[in-house]
Design a protein around this motif. Structure first.
Motif, PDB file in Angstrom:
ATOM      1  N   CYS A  97      -3.055  11.944  -0.064  1.00 43.97           N
ATOM      2  CA  CYS A  97      -2.496  10.975   0.865  1.00 43.97           C
ATOM      3  C   CYS A  97      -1.892   9.846   0.033  1.00 43.97           C
ATOM      4  CB  CYS A  97      -3.621  10.441   1.753  1.00 43.97           C
ATOM      5  SG  CYS A  97      -3.168   9.083   2.832  1.00 43.97           S
ATOM      6  N   ALA A  98      -0.808   9.267   0.510  1.00 44.40           N
ATOM      7  CA  ALA A  98      -0.212   8.115  -0.163  1.00 44.40           C
ATOM      8  C   ALA A  98       0.236   7.120   0.890  1.00 44.40           C
ATOM      9  CB  ALA A  98       0.964   8.533  -1.031  1.00 44.40           C
ATOM     10  N   SER A  99       0.265   5.868   0.502  1.00 44.08           N
ATOM     11  CA  SER A  99       0.802   4.846   1.401  1.00 44.08           C
ATOM     12  C   SER A  99       1.616   3.852   0.587  1.00 44.08           C
ATOM     13  CB  SER A  99      -0.313   4.139   2.178  1.00 44.08           C
ATOM     14  OG  SER A  99      -1.069   3.276   1.343  1.00 44.08           O
ATOM     15  N   GLY A 100       2.483   3.133   1.284  1.00 45.79           N
ATOM     16  CA  GLY A 100       3.315   2.176   0.579  1.00 45.79           C
ATOM     17  C   GLY A 100       3.935   1.189   1.527  1.00 45.79           C
ATOM     18  N   PRO A 101       4.381   0.048   0.942  1.00 48.14           N
ATOM     19  CA  PRO A 101       5.055  -0.952   1.764  1.00 48.14           C
ATOM     20  C   PRO A 101       6.433  -0.477   2.213  1.00 48.14           C
ATOM     21  CG  PRO A 101       5.013  -1.626  -0.537  1.00 48.14           C
ATOM     22  CD  PRO A 101       4.205  -0.371  -0.459  1.00 48.14           C
ATOM     23  N   GLN A 102       7.223   0.009   1.315  1.00 41.31           N
ATOM     24  CA  GLN A 102       8.500   0.615   1.660  1.00 41.31           C
ATOM     25  C   GLN A 102       8.935   1.524   0.526  1.00 41.31           C
ATOM     26  OE1 GLN A 102      11.821  -2.009   2.569  1.00 41.31           O
ATOM     27  NE2 GLN A 102      12.972  -0.369   3.538  1.00 41.31           N
ATOM     28  N   TYR A 103       9.126   0.949  -0.653  1.00 45.67           N
ATOM     29  CA  TYR A 103       9.663   1.741  -1.751  1.00 45.67           C
ATOM     30  C   TYR A 103       8.602   2.354  -2.647  1.00 45.67           C
ATOM     31  CZ  TYR A 103      13.954  -0.567  -0.340  1.00 45.67           C
ATOM     32  OH  TYR A 103      15.016  -1.029   0.386  1.00 45.67           O
ATOM     33  N   GLU A 104       7.469   1.697  -2.795  1.00 46.87           N
ATOM     34  CA  GLU A 104       6.445   2.216  -3.692  1.00 46.87           C
ATOM     35  C   GLU A 104       5.469   3.115  -2.923  1.00 46.87           C
ATOM     36  OE1 GLU A 104       5.882  -1.241  -6.965  1.00 46.87           O
ATOM     37  OE2 GLU A 104       5.249  -1.739  -4.941  1.00 46.87           O
ATOM     38  N   GLN A 105       4.797   3.983  -3.645  1.00 42.50           N
ATOM     39  CA  GLN A 105       3.796   4.852  -3.030  1.00 42.50           C
ATOM     40  C   GLN A 105       2.563   4.890  -3.915  1.00 42.50           C
ATOM     41  OE1 GLN A 105       5.157   8.678  -1.584  1.00 42.50           O
ATOM     42  NE2 GLN A 105       7.160   7.848  -1.051  1.00 42.50           N
ATOM     43  N   PHE A 106       1.434   4.619  -3.289  1.00 44.68           N
ATOM     44  CA  PHE A 106       0.160   4.629  -3.994  1.00 44.68           C
ATOM     45  C   PHE A 106      -0.675   5.778  -3.448  1.00 44.68           C
ATOM     46  CE2 PHE A 106       0.766   0.726  -6.261  1.00 44.68           C
ATOM     47  CZ  PHE A 106       1.688   0.042  -5.482  1.00 44.68           C
ATOM     48  N   PHE A 107      -1.189   6.558  -4.357  1.00 49.00           N
ATOM     49  CA  PHE A 107      -1.875   7.780  -3.973  1.00 49.00           C
ATOM     50  C   PHE A 107      -3.383   7.575  -3.890  1.00 49.00           C
ATOM     51  CE2 PHE A 107       1.105  11.462  -4.286  1.00 49.00           C
ATOM     52  CZ  PHE A 107       2.251  10.734  -4.473  1.00 49.00           C
ATOM     53  N   GLY A 108      -4.005   8.317  -2.997  1.00 51.26           N
ATOM     54  CA  GLY A 108      -5.450   8.405  -2.961  1.00 51.26           C
ATOM     55  C   GLY A 108      -5.945   9.387  -4.009  1.00 51.26           C
ATOM     56  N   PRO A 109      -7.248   9.526  -4.125  1.00 50.37           N
ATOM     57  CA  PRO A 109      -7.830  10.388  -5.162  1.00 50.37           C
ATOM     58  C   PRO A 109      -7.704  11.875  -4.864  1.00 50.37           C
ATOM     59  CG  PRO A 109      -9.554   9.439  -3.824  1.00 50.37           C
ATOM     60  CD  PRO A 109      -8.278   8.807  -3.368  1.00 50.37           C
ATOM     61  N   GLY A 110      -7.318  12.216  -3.638  1.00 54.45           N
ATOM     62  CA  GLY A 110      -7.108  13.618  -3.283  1.00 54.45           C
ATOM     63  C   GLY A 110      -8.324  14.277  -2.663  1.00 54.45           C
ATOM     64  N   THR A 111      -8.056  15.311  -1.884  1.00 49.43           N
ATOM     65  CA  THR A 111      -9.092  16.217  -1.370  1.00 49.43           C
ATOM     66  C   THR A 111      -8.771  17.600  -1.885  1.00 49.43           C
ATOM     67  OG1 THR A 111      -9.534  14.988   0.667  1.00 49.43           O
ATOM     68  CG2 THR A 111     -10.038  17.348   0.667  1.00 49.43           C
ATOM     69  N   ARG A 112      -9.726  18.182  -2.579  1.00 44.41           N
ATOM     70  CA  ARG A 112      -9.520  19.554  -3.053  1.00 44.41           C
ATOM     71  C   ARG A 112      -9.976  20.515  -1.969  1.00 44.41           C
ATOM     72  NH1 ARG A 112      -7.918  21.701  -7.347  1.00 44.41           N
ATOM     73  NH2 ARG A 112      -8.133  19.846  -8.638  1.00 44.41           N
ATOM     74  N   LEU A 113      -9.050  21.258  -1.425  1.00 41.85           N
ATOM     75  CA  LEU A 113      -9.346  22.230  -0.365  1.00 41.85           C
ATOM     76  C   LEU A 113      -9.408  23.623  -0.969  1.00 41.85           C
ATOM     77  CD1 LEU A 113      -9.691  22.945   2.653  1.00 41.85           C
ATOM     78  CD2 LEU A 113      -7.200  23.217   2.756  1.00 41.85           C
ATOM     79  N   THR A 114     -10.519  24.292  -0.725  1.00 39.87           N
ATOM     80  CA  THR A 114     -10.690  25.668  -1.176  1.00 39.87           C
ATOM     81  C   THR A 114     -10.877  26.545   0.048  1.00 39.87           C
ATOM     82  OG1 THR A 114     -11.738  24.920  -3.223  1.00 39.87           O
ATOM     83  CG2 THR A 114     -12.050  27.229  -2.602  1.00 39.87           C
TER      84      THR A 114
END
Lengths: 111, 113
Positions: A92-109
């Protein structure tokens, strides 16, 4: 410093089951995204979400996938009837408009 | 459509030295953004640096600098004074007008003591 958080960190599921991946974006961000990374491959865009609706989606994001922002903080990705090839890291990522900051991720198996 | 090319699958660098990671891009958008992310073995994606296509100055963030050459469509990342903790995969990405990111294949950096 605020961060994007994701739960769970690892999800194991049986093929054909539904999974919901959860994300809490940074609170003042307006743009939300899901990406996935199959092991050993590059990161691929799935969907972007703005103003309570999908703004863009990739070819990967078919009817099997859906996103929701059920309240003011959570942003979820639902995968219906999972397939083996859905096994990947989902970011997942979120941002104000131009930048994107990522979460640590979910590993799906998917087994 | 946007495309990012990272031609170096892996690089070795000696601790305390600088390393340059190559990134070239292709886009038809007039306005775009270029990003670098670090992915350590633990898997998270760490934002390092951002360059807007209209920014005239090269972006810098601590030991990271982005060598932006618009005419050549390149956005190389320079890591100065490498540390052992810099060992990771590094991804270059481009943001299109619809805000989605397109990533390159990545470059693995290994810092040697």
């Amino acid at each position: 410093e605020p961060e994007v958080t994701q739960t769970p960190s690892h999800q194991v599921t049986q093929m054909g089951q539904e999974v919901i991946l959860r994300c809490v974006p940074i609170s003042n961000h307006l743009y939300f995204y899901w990406y996935r990374q199959i092991l050993g491959q590059k990161v691929e865009f799935l969907v972007s979400f703005y103003n309570n609706e999908i703004s863009e989606k990739s070819e990967i994001f078919d009817d099997q996938f859906s996103v929701e922002r059920p309240d003011g903080s959570n942003f979820t990705l639902k995968i219906r009837s999972t397939k083996l090839e859905d096994s990947a890291m989902y970011f997942c990522a979120s941002g104000p408009q131009y930048e994107q900051f990522f979460g640590p991720g979910t590993r799906l198996t998917v087994l | 459509a946007q495309k990012i090319t990272q031609t170096q699958p892996g690089m070795f660098v000696q601790e305390k030295e600088a390393v340059t990671l190559d990134c070239t891009y292709d886009t038809s958008d007039q306005s775009y953004g270029l990003f670098w992310y670090k992915q350590p073995s633990s898997g998270e994606m760490i934002f390092l640096i951002y360059q807007g296509s209209y920014d005239e100055q090269n972006a810098t963030e601590g030991r990271y600098s982005l060598n932006f050459q618009k005419a050549r469509k390149s956005a190389n990342l320079v890591i100065s004074a490498s540390q052992l903790g810099d060992s990771a995969m590094y991804f270059c990405a481009i943001r299109s007008n619809d805000y989605k990111l397109s990533f390159g294949a990545g470059t693995t950096v290994t810092v040697r003591a």
